[in-house]
Design an enzyme around this catalytic site. Sequence first.
Site, PDB file in Angstrom:
ATOM      1  N   CYS A 197      -2.780  11.038  -6.216  1.00 53.69           N
ATOM      2  CA  CYS A 197      -3.692  12.043  -5.684  1.00 53.69           C
ATOM      3  C   CYS A 197      -3.925  11.812  -4.191  1.00 53.69           C
ATOM      4  O   CYS A 197      -3.750  10.717  -3.682  1.00 53.69           O
ATOM      5  CB  CYS A 197      -5.008  12.049  -6.447  1.00 53.69           C
ATOM      6  SG  CYS A 197      -6.139  10.740  -5.999  1.00 53.69           S
ATOM      7  N   ARG A 243       0.951   9.890  13.805  1.00 54.98           N
ATOM      8  CA  ARG A 243       1.978   9.204  13.037  1.00 54.98           C
ATOM      9  C   ARG A 243       2.758   8.337  14.021  1.00 54.98           C
ATOM     10  O   ARG A 243       2.585   8.400  15.221  1.00 54.98           O
ATOM     11  CB  ARG A 243       2.955  10.222  12.417  1.00 54.98           C
ATOM     12  CG  ARG A 243       2.433  11.053  11.265  1.00 54.98           C
ATOM     13  CD  ARG A 243       2.522  10.371   9.919  1.00 54.98           C
ATOM     14  NE  ARG A 243       3.763   9.663   9.676  1.00 54.98           N
ATOM     15  CZ  ARG A 243       4.887  10.212   9.210  1.00 54.98           C
ATOM     16  NH1 ARG A 243       4.935  11.504   8.951  1.00 54.98           N
ATOM     17  NH2 ARG A 243       5.952   9.469   8.991  1.00 54.98           N
ATOM     18  N   GLY A 244       3.666   7.519  13.481  1.00 53.08           N
ATOM     19  CA  GLY A 244       4.523   6.725  14.346  1.00 53.08           C
ATOM     20  C   GLY A 244       4.290   5.244  14.173  1.00 53.08           C
ATOM     21  O   GLY A 244       3.411   4.806  13.433  1.00 53.08           O
ATOM     22  N   ARG A 288      -8.236   8.327   3.955  1.00 53.88           N
ATOM     23  CA  ARG A 288      -9.198   7.286   3.552  1.00 53.88           C
ATOM     24  C   ARG A 288      -9.995   6.789   4.745  1.00 53.88           C
ATOM     25  O   ARG A 288     -11.233   6.664   4.684  1.00 53.88           O
ATOM     26  CB  ARG A 288      -8.421   6.122   2.906  1.00 53.88           C
ATOM     27  CG  ARG A 288      -9.283   4.894   2.601  1.00 53.88           C
ATOM     28  CD  ARG A 288      -8.407   3.719   2.192  1.00 53.88           C
ATOM     29  NE  ARG A 288      -7.481   3.330   3.245  1.00 53.88           N
ATOM     30  CZ  ARG A 288      -7.779   2.557   4.278  1.00 53.88           C
ATOM     31  NH1 ARG A 288      -9.003   2.074   4.407  1.00 53.88           N
ATOM     32  NH2 ARG A 288      -6.876   2.254   5.190  1.00 53.88           N
ATOM     33  N   ARG A 289      -9.304   6.506   5.852  1.00 50.31           N
ATOM     34  CA  ARG A 289     -10.000   6.015   7.040  1.00 50.31           C
ATOM     35  C   ARG A 289     -10.902   7.096   7.632  1.00 50.31           C
ATOM     36  O   ARG A 289     -12.050   6.829   8.006  1.00 50.31           O
ATOM     37  CB  ARG A 289      -8.975   5.541   8.079  1.00 50.31           C
ATOM     38  CG  ARG A 289      -8.275   4.244   7.694  1.00 50.31           C
ATOM     39  CD  ARG A 289      -7.079   3.969   8.555  1.00 50.31           C
ATOM     40  NE  ARG A 289      -6.501   2.643   8.281  1.00 50.31           N
ATOM     41  CZ  ARG A 289      -5.248   2.315   8.530  1.00 50.31           C
ATOM     42  NH1 ARG A 289      -4.414   3.192   9.065  1.00 50.31           N
ATOM     43  NH2 ARG A 289      -4.811   1.098   8.244  1.00 50.31           N
ATOM     44  N   LYS A 331       0.821  -1.215   0.000  1.00 48.18           N
ATOM     45  CA  LYS A 331       0.000   0.000   0.000  1.00 48.18           C
ATOM     46  C   LYS A 331       0.855   1.266   0.000  1.00 48.18           C
ATOM     47  O   LYS A 331       0.370   2.341  -0.358  1.00 48.18           O
ATOM     48  CB  LYS A 331      -0.964   0.015   1.179  1.00 48.18           C
ATOM     49  CG  LYS A 331      -0.321   0.126   2.546  1.00 48.18           C
ATOM     50  CD  LYS A 331      -1.374   0.118   3.648  1.00 48.18           C
ATOM     51  CE  LYS A 331      -0.763   0.163   5.030  1.00 48.18           C
ATOM     52  NZ  LYS A 331       0.054   1.354   5.296  1.00 48.18           N
ATOM     53  N   ASP A 332       2.147   1.138   0.387  1.00 53.45           N
ATOM     54  CA  ASP A 332       3.037   2.299   0.399  1.00 53.45           C
ATOM     55  C   ASP A 332       3.749   2.506  -0.933  1.00 53.45           C
ATOM     56  O   ASP A 332       4.386   3.547  -1.136  1.00 53.45           O
ATOM     57  CB  ASP A 332       4.113   2.136   1.486  1.00 53.45           C
ATOM     58  CG  ASP A 332       3.539   2.146   2.886  1.00 53.45           C
ATOM     59  OD1 ASP A 332       2.486   2.777   3.091  1.00 53.45           O
ATOM     60  OD2 ASP A 332       4.143   1.519   3.781  1.00 53.45           O
ATOM     61  N   VAL A 384       3.539   1.208  15.410  1.00 52.98           N
ATOM     62  CA  VAL A 384       2.328   0.616  15.992  1.00 52.98           C
ATOM     63  C   VAL A 384       2.254   0.874  17.495  1.00 52.98           C
ATOM     64  O   VAL A 384       1.202   1.245  18.031  1.00 52.98           O
ATOM     65  CB  VAL A 384       2.277  -0.893  15.692  1.00 52.98           C
ATOM     66  CG1 VAL A 384       1.144  -1.551  16.473  1.00 52.98           C
ATOM     67  CG2 VAL A 384       2.093  -1.132  14.200  1.00 52.98           C
ATOM     68  N   SER A 428      -4.785   8.745   8.264  1.00 51.89           N
ATOM     69  CA  SER A 428      -5.209   8.335   6.934  1.00 51.89           C
ATOM     70  C   SER A 428      -6.473   9.070   6.509  1.00 51.89           C
ATOM     71  O   SER A 428      -7.517   8.959   7.157  1.00 51.89           O
ATOM     72  CB  SER A 428      -5.473   6.819   6.914  1.00 51.89           C
ATOM     73  OG  SER A 428      -6.248   6.443   5.800  1.00 51.89           O
ATOM     74  N   ARG A 450       1.163   4.388  18.298  1.00 50.38           N
ATOM     75  CA  ARG A 450      -0.261   4.608  18.025  1.00 50.38           C
ATOM     76  C   ARG A 450      -1.135   3.969  19.096  1.00 50.38           C
ATOM     77  O   ARG A 450      -2.143   4.547  19.521  1.00 50.38           O
ATOM     78  CB  ARG A 450      -0.611   4.070  16.639  1.00 50.38           C
ATOM     79  CG  ARG A 450       0.147   4.772  15.529  1.00 50.38           C
ATOM     80  CD  ARG A 450      -0.243   4.241  14.163  1.00 50.38           C
ATOM     81  NE  ARG A 450       0.678   4.715  13.143  1.00 50.38           N
ATOM     82  CZ  ARG A 450       0.377   4.852  11.865  1.00 50.38           C
ATOM     83  NH1 ARG A 450      -0.847   4.557  11.451  1.00 50.38           N
ATOM     84  NH2 ARG A 450       1.273   5.271  11.000  1.00 50.38           N
TER      85      ARG A 450
END
Length: 306
Positions: A243, A150-151, A132-133, A84-85, A153, A130, A156
Amino acid sequence: MQPPIPIVIGTRGSQLATTQTGMVRDALQQHWGDAVEVSLEIITTQGDIDRQSLSQIGGQGIFTRQIERSLLRGSIDLAVHSLKDLPTEMDDDLVLAAIPPREDVRDVLVTRDGGALEELPEGARIGTGSARRQAQLANQRPDLHFVDIRGNVGTRLRKVYDGDADAVVLAAAGLRRLGLHDRISHYLDPLTVLPAPGQGALGLQMRADATEKQTYVAILDDQATHASVTAERAFLASLGGGCRSPIGAWARPEDEGLRVDGIVLRPDGTDPCRATRTGATEDASLLGTQLGDDIKASGGAALLVD
């Protein structure tokens, strides 16, 4: 006896990245035994250094570009990316040599009390960087407030346990690979919150001219996963690839073919534009492109932000 084939794998230094790369190393060694000698090289990327919000610095390539440069220089033989990155546009001298079986594609909530999305109090603070989320959750729960985080797991997760957020949204795949699946409070329906294109999959990238070493890596490829993420990445590419609009996609085998769902919507969750395509697995790239065309033709083009 032939000397072992050296394969140097480049990876980011985070716990998740080294865990994922270690899985690939172990799989190669298990299959090929003494025929290969696999080692890891830690590479620092722009995304590891720049702590600004992804919405400010732009997410495309910030976790992969430095690793790709090491590939092109020849200082590493193989890069293991969270797919995904990885931008949809790759250097012509690089190829995806394999995409192993996918982990769980879903997003998950981690909450202090273990509650589900619908159980969160009105105005709950949700930690995620995100777009999207945020957009898809806002579409379901317009009352939610979002905290940009950010950061790694662990960082978070601490946002919840330290009280900085009522919940955080993470990828199930990362938590499961780290053995932290017991922290998951609620799995989000992947048709309600469509995942990022390529989410849960790893991309094994190599130089196009490294054909001998590619044969050693290619055995890790999973055809069903490869077809699914090919469709998702073609969908993303058809919408502009780089985008910053909230875009989700999920492709999976269905009835001996492939089904692809895609969505684009405004950052505040309004005006969702959604479509579905089904077709033959061998037409995965075409399906993704057609899905993107469907989205644009039904109003999604107006939602795309460079």
